[in-house]
Design a protein around this motif. Structure first.
Motif, PDB file in Angstrom:
ATOM      1  N   VAL A  73       8.738  -6.000  15.343  1.00 34.22           N
ATOM      2  CA  VAL A  73       9.945  -6.730  15.738  1.00 34.22           C
ATOM      3  C   VAL A  73      11.158  -6.088  15.073  1.00 34.22           C
ATOM      4  CG1 VAL A  73      11.150  -8.940  15.758  1.00 34.22           C
ATOM      5  CG2 VAL A  73       8.648  -8.870  16.010  1.00 34.22           C
ATOM      6  N   GLU A  74      12.084  -5.659  15.892  1.00 35.10           N
ATOM      7  CA  GLU A  74      13.302  -5.052  15.363  1.00 35.10           C
ATOM      8  C   GLU A  74      14.064  -6.079  14.518  1.00 35.10           C
ATOM      9  OE1 GLU A  74      16.803  -2.177  17.123  1.00 35.10           O
ATOM     10  OE2 GLU A  74      16.203  -3.915  18.318  1.00 35.10           O
ATOM     11  N   GLY A  75      14.510  -5.677  13.351  1.00 32.69           N
ATOM     12  CA  GLY A  75      15.264  -6.570  12.485  1.00 32.69           C
ATOM     13  C   GLY A  75      14.403  -7.429  11.584  1.00 32.69           C
ATOM     14  N   LYS A  76      13.052  -7.323  11.729  1.00 31.54           N
ATOM     15  CA  LYS A  76      12.145  -8.122  10.901  1.00 31.54           C
ATOM     16  C   LYS A  76      11.224  -7.237  10.055  1.00 31.54           C
ATOM     17  CE  LYS A  76      13.239 -12.351  12.219  1.00 31.54           C
ATOM     18  NZ  LYS A  76      13.687 -13.388  11.255  1.00 31.54           N
ATOM     19  N   CYS A  77      11.617  -6.005   9.854  1.00 31.15           N
ATOM     20  CA  CYS A  77      10.767  -5.069   9.129  1.00 31.15           C
ATOM     21  C   CYS A  77      11.046  -5.129   7.621  1.00 31.15           C
ATOM     22  CB  CYS A  77      11.003  -3.637   9.615  1.00 31.15           C
ATOM     23  SG  CYS A  77      10.529  -3.371  11.333  1.00 31.15           S
ATOM     24  N   SER A  78       9.992  -5.154   6.840  1.00 28.13           N
ATOM     25  CA  SER A  78      10.139  -5.061   5.387  1.00 28.13           C
ATOM     26  C   SER A  78      10.570  -3.644   5.029  1.00 28.13           C
ATOM     27  CB  SER A  78       8.811  -5.381   4.704  1.00 28.13           C
ATOM     28  OG  SER A  78       7.846  -4.381   5.012  1.00 28.13           O
ATOM     29  N   GLU A  79      10.959  -3.448   3.768  1.00 26.80           N
ATOM     30  CA  GLU A  79      11.363  -2.106   3.344  1.00 26.80           C
ATOM     31  C   GLU A  79      10.198  -1.122   3.479  1.00 26.80           C
ATOM     32  OE1 GLU A  79      14.426  -0.973   2.578  1.00 26.80           O
ATOM     33  OE2 GLU A  79      15.001  -2.986   3.291  1.00 26.80           O
TER      34      GLU A  79
ATOM     35  N   CYS B 285       0.146  -5.067   7.518  1.00 24.33           N
ATOM     36  CA  CYS B 285       1.247  -5.789   6.875  1.00 24.33           C
ATOM     37  C   CYS B 285       1.643  -5.023   5.616  1.00 24.33           C
ATOM     38  CB  CYS B 285       0.816  -7.210   6.482  1.00 24.33           C
ATOM     39  SG  CYS B 285       0.001  -8.134   7.811  1.00 24.33           S
ATOM     40  N   ILE B 286       2.928  -4.719   5.469  1.00 24.41           N
ATOM     41  CA  ILE B 286       3.447  -4.032   4.285  1.00 24.41           C
ATOM     42  C   ILE B 286       4.542  -4.926   3.713  1.00 24.41           C
ATOM     43  CG2 ILE B 286       4.370  -1.878   3.367  1.00 24.41           C
ATOM     44  CD1 ILE B 286       3.532  -0.526   6.004  1.00 24.41           C
ATOM     45  N   ASP B 287       4.238  -5.564   2.596  1.00 27.40           N
ATOM     46  CA  ASP B 287       5.180  -6.567   2.089  1.00 27.40           C
ATOM     47  C   ASP B 287       4.903  -6.816   0.612  1.00 27.40           C
ATOM     48  OD1 ASP B 287       7.077  -8.801   2.085  1.00 27.40           O
ATOM     49  OD2 ASP B 287       6.752  -8.859   4.247  1.00 27.40           O
ATOM     50  N   GLU B 288       5.463  -7.895   0.083  1.00 24.49           N
ATOM     51  CA  GLU B 288       5.281  -8.242  -1.323  1.00 24.49           C
ATOM     52  C   GLU B 288       3.863  -8.760  -1.568  1.00 24.49           C
ATOM     53  OE1 GLU B 288       8.232 -11.114  -2.202  1.00 24.49           O
ATOM     54  OE2 GLU B 288       9.894  -9.864  -1.481  1.00 24.49           O
TER      55      GLU B 288
ATOM     56  N   GLU C 238      -2.851  -1.097  -2.730  1.00 22.46           N
ATOM     57  CA  GLU C 238      -1.574  -0.404  -2.859  1.00 22.46           C
ATOM     58  C   GLU C 238      -1.689   0.974  -2.229  1.00 22.46           C
ATOM     59  OE1 GLU C 238       0.058   1.357  -6.742  1.00 22.46           O
ATOM     60  OE2 GLU C 238       1.038  -0.619  -6.663  1.00 22.46           O
ATOM     61  N   ASP C 239      -0.717   1.340  -1.406  1.00 23.99           N
ATOM     62  CA  ASP C 239      -0.719   2.655  -0.790  1.00 23.99           C
ATOM     63  C   ASP C 239      -0.600   3.721  -1.868  1.00 23.99           C
ATOM     64  OD1 ASP C 239      -0.408   4.432   1.654  1.00 23.99           O
ATOM     65  OD2 ASP C 239       1.459   4.885   0.588  1.00 23.99           O
ATOM     66  N   ILE C 240      -1.450   4.760  -1.791  1.00 26.55           N
ATOM     67  CA  ILE C 240      -1.500   5.744  -2.862  1.00 26.55           C
ATOM     68  C   ILE C 240      -0.268   6.640  -2.898  1.00 26.55           C
ATOM     69  CG2 ILE C 240      -4.009   5.772  -2.900  1.00 26.55           C
ATOM     70  CD1 ILE C 240      -3.925   8.403  -1.366  1.00 26.55           C
ATOM     71  N   TYR C 241       0.489   6.688  -1.800  1.00 20.02           N
ATOM     72  CA  TYR C 241       1.666   7.551  -1.765  1.00 20.02           C
ATOM     73  C   TYR C 241       2.958   6.787  -2.076  1.00 20.02           C
ATOM     74  CZ  TYR C 241      -1.699  10.473   0.745  1.00 20.02           C
ATOM     75  OH  TYR C 241      -2.816  11.182   1.103  1.00 20.02           O
ATOM     76  N   THR C 242       3.176   5.668  -1.367  1.00 19.50           N
ATOM     77  CA  THR C 242       4.442   4.937  -1.508  1.00 19.50           C
ATOM     78  C   THR C 242       4.385   3.860  -2.581  1.00 19.50           C
ATOM     79  OG1 THR C 242       3.834   3.254   0.144  1.00 19.50           O
ATOM     80  CG2 THR C 242       4.852   5.296   0.959  1.00 19.50           C
ATOM     81  N   LYS C 243       3.160   3.474  -3.010  1.00 23.35           N
ATOM     82  CA  LYS C 243       2.928   2.395  -3.969  1.00 23.35           C
ATOM     83  C   LYS C 243       3.325   1.026  -3.404  1.00 23.35           C
ATOM     84  CE  LYS C 243       1.527   5.545  -6.746  1.00 23.35           C
ATOM     85  NZ  LYS C 243       0.057   5.754  -6.880  1.00 23.35           N
ATOM     86  N   ARG C 244       3.493   0.948  -2.097  1.00 19.32           N
ATOM     87  CA  ARG C 244       3.753  -0.341  -1.448  1.00 19.32           C
ATOM     88  C   ARG C 244       2.433  -1.097  -1.269  1.00 19.32           C
ATOM     89  NH1 ARG C 244       9.301  -1.513  -1.288  1.00 19.32           N
ATOM     90  NH2 ARG C 244      10.451   0.331  -0.595  1.00 19.32           N
ATOM     91  N   GLN C 245       2.536  -2.436  -1.256  1.00 20.21           N
ATOM     92  CA  GLN C 245       1.336  -3.258  -1.066  1.00 20.21           C
ATOM     93  C   GLN C 245       1.050  -3.407   0.421  1.00 20.21           C
ATOM     94  OE1 GLN C 245      -0.641  -4.524  -3.678  1.00 20.21           O
ATOM     95  NE2 GLN C 245      -2.033  -4.793  -1.958  1.00 20.21           N
TER      96      GLN C 245
END
Length: 454
Positions: free
Chosen positions: A298-304, A338-341, A362-369
Motif C-alpha cells: 500500500v502506497e503511503g503505508k510502508c515502514s522504513e 512484514c518489516i517493522d518494529e 533480524e535481516d542479516i544485512y539491514t538489521k531490520r526485524q
C-alpha cells in the motif's frame, strides 16, 4: 539420407512418422564425429525424439557428444566445418551447439549438443531417451502432446517447445529416478551461507561449484529469496536442478524460473491480512494475479524497512503498488513479509507460528526485524525431500546459517553450519565449517570431492 526425409526450415514445426533410416543417418554422423574427435569424445549418442521408437518426431537428428571439458570441442572447429558441422554457440549453460543443414535454404538436419560426459545434462538426455523407449504408454502421451502443439504452432517453434517443457520435466524426473540411484543431493542456503557479505557468490565459489557440477554433482540451493533476486546474486553459478525459493513455498525451473510446484494460502489469507492491518502492519503480499507473480504493497503505508526493501528492487516487474488495503487481497496469495518494529511483530509471530510456517528474525544485512508468514506445508525441508525423490538420491547434505534452515538440517543425512551461523543451528549440525566470507561451502565441497577421488 534423402533431404526430403530429413531436414526442416528453422522456426517451423512439422512432425513425421518414425523412420528407421534416422538411426542409420545418426550412426553415420556419429562415426564422423568420433573420427574427428578421437579420444577427446568419451561417448557420442543419438538422442531426442528421432531416437525414440514408434513416435512422431521433427525430421532433425539430435546427437549428444560427451567430453571431459566442453570447450575442448572448439579445437576441432575447422575439421568439423569441413564436414559442414557448424558452431552455433551456447544455448544453455554448460552446453555448446553445432548444427548441420542446408544454410542457403535455412534448413537444419542435425543438432549436435556438446556437454560434460557423465554430467547432469548427459545423463538426462540418455535417461529421457531410454525411459521412453521402455515405457511406451508415456511415450505415446508425449507424442500426443507433440502432435497437438505441432498442429497449433506450425510456424512457431518457440511456442511449440515451450508447450512441451512441463511434460518433459515430469518425464525427466521419472527417468532420473531410474538412472540416478546412489547419488548425493547437495543443497545450500543462500544469504549468510553461499553468499558473502556483499550479497554475491564469490568467483572462487562459482569456479569450484561449476567444476563439480560439470563432473556430475547434484547441487541446488534453497532460499527465502524469489527466483528473480536469487538469480541476480548467484550470477555465474551453475545449478543443474530445480531451485527452492521463498523458503520452500516454490520449486522452480533453474533455467527460466517456471514454477514446478507451489504452496498457497486458501481463505485464511484474508484473516491473516485483516489481523495485520488491524495491528497497523501493512505487509508485502506475494501472490499470483492473473497467473503473474506480483508483490503488492500500500502506497503511503510502508515502514522504513519496507521502503529500503523496495528501493533495492527498483524496476522489478513484480512490483504492484496499490492505494488501499483492500487491494492487497487480489490473486492467489502465497507469502507475507512484514518489516517493522519488533514490539509490533513478535506478538503476531506468537499468534501464528503454530498454525503456519513463520520466521521471525533480524535481516542479516539491514538489521531490520522481519516476520514472514507462509502456508503450513511450505518448508525448505519438504521441498528438498521432493527433489531427493525426483532425482532418486539416497543421501542429502545441506548447508545453512539461520533459523529458517533448521527444518532442512533435521531431515538431512549430513548438515553443516557456516562459522557465522546462529548458535541454534550449530548445535544440531554435523559440523561447523568456514564462514560465508571464507567460501565455507565451496571449500567443504572441494575437500569432499578430493576425499571421494582418493
Amino acid at each position: 539420407m534423402d533431404n526430403k526425409i530429413l531436414g526442416l526450415k528453422r522456426g517451423t514445426v512439422q512432425l513425421e512418422k518414425h523412420n528407421p533410416a534416422w538411426e542409420i543417418d545418426a550412426k553415420n554422423v556419429i562415426d564422423k564425429l568420433k573420427a574427428i574427435l578421437g579420444n577427446a569424445a568419451k561417448d557420442v549418442q543419438h538422442i531426442g525424439s528421432t531416437a525414440i521408437r514408434n513416435i512422431y518426431a521433427k525430421p532433425i537428428i539430435d546427437i549428444v557428444v560427451g567430453l571431459e571439458n566442453v570447450n575442448d570441442i572448439l579445437k576441432y572447429k575447422p575439421e568439423l566445418e569441413n564436414e559442414e558441422i557448424i558452431y552455433r554457440g551456447s544455448r544453455q549453460p554448460g552446453q555448446l551447439l553445432f548444427v548441420k543443414g542446408n544454410f542457403e535454404q535455412d534448413t537444419r538436419t542435425h543438432h549436435i549438443h556438446i556437454v560434460k560426459y557423465n554430467g547432469f545434462q548427459w545423463n538426462s538426455y540418455i535417461a529421457f531417451r531410454d525411459y521412453l523407449n521402455v515405457n511406451q504408454e508415456t511415450a505415446k502421451k508425449y507424442e500426443t502432446l507433440k502432435l497437438e502443439l505441432a498442429a497449433e504452432y506450425p510456424t512457431d517453434r518457440v511456442a511449440y517447445t515451450d508447450g512441451k517443457k512441463a511434460l518433459i520435466m515430469k518425464i525427466t524426473e521419472e527417468a532420473n529416478k531410474n538412472f540416478r540411484q546412489n547419488h548425493t543431493l547437495y543443497v545450500s542456503d543462500l544469504d549468510g551461507t553461499l553468499l558473502n557479505s556483499s550479497q554475491r557468490t564469490s568467483e572462487y565459489t562459482n569456479t569450484v561449484i561449476n567444476r563439480l557440477v560439470e563432473k556430475g554433482m547434484l547441487f541446488s540451493y534453497a532460499t527465502a529469496r524469489s527466483y528473480q533476486t536469487a538469480s541476480k546474486v548467484t550470477y555465474g553459478l551453475l545449478a543443474e536442478i530445480p531451485l527452492i525459493v521463498y523458503n520452500g513455498v516454490m520449486i522452480v525451473n533453474n533455467r527460466d524460473g517456471a514454477v514446478i510446484s507451489k504452496t498457497s494460502f486458501g481463505n485464511e489469507a484474508e484473516n491473516i491480512l485483516n489481523e495485520l492491518v488491524k495491528c497497523d502492519i501493512y505487509p508485502l503480499v506475494y501472490s499470483f494475479i492473473d497467473g503473474v507473480e506480483k508483490y503488492s504493497f500500500v502506497e503511503g503505508k510502508c515502514s522504513e524497512g519496507m521502503k529500503e526493501f523496495l528501493a533495492a528492487r527498483k524496476n522489478d516487474a513484480r512490483e504492484n503498488c496499490v492505494q488501499k488495503a483492500g487491494d492487497l487481497f487480489a490473486g492467489e496469495i502465497f507469502y507475507f513479509t512484514c518489516i517493522d518494529e519488533a514490539a509490533k511483530l513478535f506478538p503476531l509471530y506468537e499468534k501464528y507460528c503454530n498454525n503456519y510456517t513463520c520466521f521471525y528474525q533480524e535481516d542479516i544485512y539491514t538489521k531490520r526485524q522481519w516476520l514472514e508468514i507462509m502456508p503450513k506445508a511450505a518448508a525448505k525441508a519438504n521441498a528438498i525431500m521432493r527433489l531427493k525423490e525426483i532425482y532418486g538420491c539416497d543421501r542429502v547434505v545441506v548447508f545453512g546459517d539461520g533459523k529458517n534452515d533448521i527444518s532442512m538440517f533435521e531431515i538431512a543425512d549430513e548438515s553443516y553450519a557456516v562459522a557465522n551461523a546462529v548458535q541454534e543451528l550449530k548445535e544440531i549440525a554435523t559440523g561447523v565449517i568456514e564462514s560465508n566470507d571464507d567460501d565455507g561451502v565451496a571449500k567443504w565441497l572441494e575437500r569432499e570431492d578430493a576425499r571421494r577421488n582418493k
